[in-house]
Design an enzyme around this catalytic site. Sequence first.
Site, PDB file in Angstrom:
ATOM      1  N   ASP A   1      -1.170   8.630 -12.311  1.00  0.00           N
ATOM      2  CA  ASP A   1      -1.129   7.166 -12.242  1.00  0.00           C
ATOM      3  C   ASP A   1      -1.486   6.537 -13.597  1.00  0.00           C
ATOM      4  OD1 ASP A   1      -0.735   4.751 -11.028  1.00  0.00           O
ATOM      5  OD2 ASP A   1      -2.674   4.707  -9.995  1.00  0.00           O
TER       6      ASP A   1
ATOM      7  N   ASN B   1       0.961   4.883 -15.781  1.00  0.00           N
ATOM      8  CA  ASN B   1       2.045   4.777 -16.776  1.00  0.00           C
ATOM      9  C   ASN B   1       2.328   3.321 -17.163  1.00  0.00           C
ATOM     10  OD1 ASN B   1       2.309   7.504 -16.431  1.00  0.00           O
ATOM     11  ND2 ASN B   1       4.264   7.414 -15.328  1.00  0.00           N
TER      12      ASN B   1
ATOM     13  N   ARG C   1       0.361   0.632 -16.955  1.00  0.00           N
ATOM     14  CA  ARG C   1      -0.724   0.034 -17.748  1.00  0.00           C
ATOM     15  C   ARG C   1      -0.737   0.586 -19.172  1.00  0.00           C
ATOM     16  NH1 ARG C   1      -5.030   1.432 -13.389  1.00  0.00           N
ATOM     17  NH2 ARG C   1      -3.155   2.381 -12.491  1.00  0.00           N
TER      18      ARG C   1
ATOM     19  N   HIS D   1       6.572   5.576 -18.290  1.00  0.00           N
ATOM     20  CA  HIS D   1       7.084   6.701 -17.495  1.00  0.00           C
ATOM     21  C   HIS D   1       7.676   7.768 -18.427  1.00  0.00           C
ATOM     22  CE1 HIS D   1       6.255   4.357 -14.015  1.00  0.00           C
ATOM     23  NE2 HIS D   1       7.282   3.542 -14.132  1.00  0.00           N
TER      24      HIS D   1
ATOM     25  N   LEU E   1       3.569  30.486 -11.319  1.00  0.00           N
ATOM     26  CA  LEU E   1       3.099  29.213 -10.760  1.00  0.00           C
ATOM     27  C   LEU E   1       4.119  28.595  -9.807  1.00  0.00           C
ATOM     28  CD1 LEU E   1       1.054  26.725 -11.035  1.00  0.00           C
ATOM     29  CD2 LEU E   1       2.655  25.870 -12.779  1.00  0.00           C
TER      30      LEU E   1
ATOM     31  N   ARG F   1      -8.135   6.048  -4.850  1.00  0.00           N
ATOM     32  CA  ARG F   1      -7.546   6.077  -3.507  1.00  0.00           C
ATOM     33  C   ARG F   1      -6.497   7.170  -3.444  1.00  0.00           C
ATOM     34  NH1 ARG F   1      -6.326   0.988  -5.584  1.00  0.00           N
ATOM     35  NH2 ARG F   1      -4.303   0.908  -6.628  1.00  0.00           N
ATOM     36  N   ILE F   2      -6.020   7.434  -2.235  1.00  0.00           N
ATOM     37  CA  ILE F   2      -5.110   8.563  -1.983  1.00  0.00           C
ATOM     38  C   ILE F   2      -3.643   8.123  -2.027  1.00  0.00           C
ATOM     39  CG2 ILE F   2      -4.521  10.395  -0.316  1.00  0.00           C
ATOM     40  CD1 ILE F   2      -7.341  10.686  -1.600  1.00  0.00           C
TER      41      ILE F   2
HETATM   42  C1  IPE Z   1       0.787   6.585  -6.394  1.00  0.00           C
HETATM   43  O1  IPE Z   1       0.611   5.626  -7.376  1.00  0.00           O
HETATM   44  C2  IPE Z   1       2.141   7.207  -6.509  1.00  0.00           C
HETATM   45  C3  IPE Z   1       2.379   8.026  -7.696  1.00  0.00           C
HETATM   46  C4  IPE Z   1       1.534   8.268  -8.650  1.00  0.00           C
HETATM   47  C5  IPE Z   1       3.681   8.612  -7.760  1.00  0.00           C
HETATM   48  P1  IPE Z   1       0.872   4.067  -7.109  1.00  0.00           P
HETATM   49  O2  IPE Z   1       0.625   3.394  -8.392  1.00  0.00           O
HETATM   50  O3  IPE Z   1       2.201   3.885  -6.473  1.00  0.00           O
HETATM   51  O4  IPE Z   1      -0.247   3.738  -6.027  1.00  0.00           O
HETATM   52  P2  IPE Z   1      -0.945   2.360  -5.644  1.00  0.00           P
HETATM   53  O5  IPE Z   1       0.155   1.391  -5.314  1.00  0.00           O
HETATM   54  O6  IPE Z   1      -1.723   1.920  -6.842  1.00  0.00           O
HETATM   55  O7  IPE Z   1      -1.835   2.693  -4.498  1.00  0.00           O
HETATM   56  C1  IPE Z   2       2.439   6.143 -11.965  1.00  0.00           C
HETATM   57  O1  IPE Z   2       2.235   5.089 -12.837  1.00  0.00           O
HETATM   58  C2  IPE Z   2       3.883   6.573 -11.904  1.00  0.00           C
HETATM   59  C3  IPE Z   2       4.587   6.201 -10.676  1.00  0.00           C
HETATM   60  C4  IPE Z   2       4.046   5.667  -9.611  1.00  0.00           C
HETATM   61  C5  IPE Z   2       6.016   6.454 -10.639  1.00  0.00           C
HETATM   62  P1  IPE Z   2       2.398   3.580 -12.381  1.00  0.00           P
HETATM   63  O2  IPE Z   2       3.817   3.169 -12.579  1.00  0.00           O
HETATM   64  O3  IPE Z   2       1.893   3.402 -10.992  1.00  0.00           O
HETATM   65  O4  IPE Z   2       1.486   2.836 -13.419  1.00  0.00           O
HETATM   66  P2  IPE Z   2       0.436   1.668 -13.128  1.00  0.00           P
HETATM   67  O5  IPE Z   2      -0.449   2.145 -12.012  1.00  0.00           O
HETATM   68  O6  IPE Z   2       1.215   0.456 -12.731  1.00  0.00           O
HETATM   69  O7  IPE Z   2      -0.302   1.493 -14.410  1.00  0.00           O
HETATM   70 MG    MG Z   3       0.082   2.969 -10.235  1.00  0.00          MG
END
Ligand code: IPE
Ligand code: IPE
Ligand code: MG
Length: 237
Positions: free
Chosen positions: A17, A19, A21, A34, A128, A191-192
């Site tokens: 998570d 990317n 930000r 991403h 792996l 969170r999950i």
């Molecule tokens: C969870 O991240 C999904 C992935 C990392 C692929 P999100 O950014 O979608 O989750 P929330 O919305 O913050 O809970």
């Molecule tokens: C995780 O990064 C990647 C995916 C969910 C595809 P985010 O795109 O959720 O990045 P933030 O959480 O908005 O920073």
């Molecule tokens: Mg995110």
Amino acid sequence: MNFDPLNMPQHVAIIMDGNGRWAKQQGKLRIFGHQNGVKAVRSAVNFAAKHQIKVLTLYAFSSENWNRPEAEVSALMTLFMKALDSEVKKLHQNNICLKIIGDKSRFSESLQKRIEQSEQLTSQNTGLILNIAANYGGYWDIVNAAKQLATEVKQGILEIEQITPDRFQQALVTEDQPQVDLLIRTSGEQRISNFLLWQIAYAELFFSSVLWPDFNEEHFAEAIRAYQQRDRRFGGC
Ligand code: IPE
Ligand code: IPE
Ligand code: MG
């Protein structure tokens, strides 16, 4: 790297998570984050392969991520397709077995075909196991397993009494893989987000404030060190 090579988690799962930000911090569009996340995926895979982790599961796209703007979703699909093309050979050379876990039916035909070819190519590899969770949701996984078992009961090939936790596990996407020992989430969120709900029942949780594109082998090692200091009791004392 200062951890015990004999006490490694067998299965590590990562919620990659942050990317968006990360990109925003540089004044760039979310997709730039991403794109840079792919490098961090490579380094996590290297780390896992090098340190004899059996299974690495990476959360790439959740069943809820379709709620994002169309442009971001389609850019992510393109990136996924490109990454498959450019990385699969290397994974194969490194004896890595690639599995895409999630509801693949919503992907374009061409993406589904590439996924199938990649899985096929690496299916006999003994190193792996790399699970990429794409259009994955924990609710979906559990409901999908329940549907499979219900169908078998209806067909008369399974008795209701034979539905045990072990049998249920076999119907999940992770089948006979070990349960998650260590779950890492980057970006400071705690969170999950509908990741492996069943499989993390006794996982140790590690939250890192590092944004995913910056997550490197040293950060992974830090999570392993923390894991090795935990006292896992599994309900005992
Ligand atoms: C969870 O991240 C999904 C992935 C990392 C692929 P999100 O950014 O979608 O989750 P929330 O919305 O913050 O809970
Ligand atoms: C995780 O990064 C990647 C995916 C969910 C595809 P985010 O795109 O959720 O990045 P933030 O959480 O908005 O920073
Ligand atoms: Mg995110």
